[in-house]
Design an enzyme around this catalytic site. Sequence first.
Site, mmCIF file in Angstrom:
data_model
loop_
_atom_site.group_PDB
_atom_site.id
_atom_site.type_symbol
_atom_site.label_atom_id
_atom_site.label_comp_id
_atom_site.label_asym_id
_atom_site.label_seq_id
_atom_site.Cartn_x
_atom_site.Cartn_y
_atom_site.Cartn_z
ATOM 1 C CG ASP A 99 -1.846 -1.154 1.310
ATOM 2 O OD1 ASP A 99 -1.981 -1.872 0.298
ATOM 3 O OD2 ASP A 99 -2.455 -1.350 2.386
ATOM 4 C CG ASP A 171 -3.379 4.077 -0.032
ATOM 5 O OD1 ASP A 171 -2.920 5.168 0.356
ATOM 6 O OD2 ASP A 171 -3.983 3.268 0.707
ATOM 7 C CG HIS A 221 -5.937 -0.609 -1.541
ATOM 8 N ND1 HIS A 221 -5.606 -1.105 -0.316
ATOM 9 C CD2 HIS A 221 -5.549 0.708 -1.522
ATOM 10 C CE1 HIS A 221 -5.046 -0.140 0.422
ATOM 11 N NE2 HIS A 221 -5.013 0.973 -0.290
ATOM 12 C CG ASP A 223 -4.393 -5.097 -4.237
ATOM 13 O OD1 ASP A 223 -5.361 -4.561 -3.670
ATOM 14 O OD2 ASP A 223 -3.256 -5.204 -3.718
ATOM 15 C CB CYS A 326 -2.412 -6.572 0.591
ATOM 16 S SG CYS A 326 -3.924 -6.260 -0.290
#
Length: 356
Positions: A99, A171, A221, A223, A326
């Site tokens: 991150d 991020d 995020h 992902d 992550c």
Amino acid sequence: MIVVDACDEWSPLREVVVGTAYGAMFPDEDPRMIEATMPREHWANFRAGHPFPSRIVDAAERELQALAEVLETLGCVVHRPQRVPWAGLGGYCAAMPRDCLLVMGNRVLEAPMAWRSRRQELLAYWPLLRQLRPSGARWLPSAVDLALDPHTSGPSHSGPWVIGEGRPAWDAADFLRLGPRTVLGQLSHVTNRSGVAHLRTQLGPGINVHLIQPDDPHAMHIDATLCPLREGLALYNPDRLDPTHLAGSPMDGWELVPAPSPEPRDHPPLYMTSPWVSMNLLVVDNQHVLTETRDEKLQALLGSYGMTPLALPFRNVQAMGGSFHCATLDLRRDRHRAEARNRDHRAISSVDERPA
Ligand code: DAV
């Protein structure tokens, strides 16, 4: 000396950071941010001085250690963050290195993170970052005044997001590397437009940062929305993305496979993510990909695409906010082998996918 060189999410992984759960605290953030991004049933946990349950932290630490050992067995050099007493600093944890740092080629960029609880997270990576310079890696501090509050200050709020434009914020996990000149990302509750402009400046004119906008009102995020498996093949989250919306993006022409629905689970709770964290995978090389032990449908799907899923228990790490993608940060992926593979592929198909 650490050599940094990674410009996609799938070439053979050689050097990597694996996070640590040590001292993990629930982030203390603006309630609007928590309500926009975190599961409703866990909102009350997000308050100052509240640690994650120690059983979960201890189990997560064992899962991360097992991941580090598997990656070493596969030939990767593994680095771990320094242990930081987050409780006294108002911080979160260093379990999710993806991150706060973005590696692109030989550059390591500090993300100007929106969350105040994450502004000191680099402390955990500082011993590592100090080793970068002798290797020729380029360390790019964010040079953004993180004391400014991006939520409320600034001229306007951008669209559906709780974050404003008070200062650039992004991020690193809102972006994916798709090749030496291509980054794909999204705006979210933690990435604003001036943040994307900041990232583009940091990366320089040779790199295209292409934004897509998945249908995700809680976006924070990318992902657990898209997971590239190799050049031309990716998993996507069918709850958030209509693959036809990727036409005209750098993933135009890719084979896009819907990720299977997440397996039901109740313990440990997913305090900080949706269940789609199941598709947050780490591709180790053109064969191996790390998956959670219980995600058997996902493993079968990956097998049907010629990959070998490596199953590891990771549910306690997931409880703290992320899975294999992550919880790691690629420092070096083997570009030469990837380029050789691309050359072979070009020779076979005569398709010039990527200018030399
Ligand atoms: O539920 O989409 C997963 C990724 C967190 N870094 C979610 C968030």
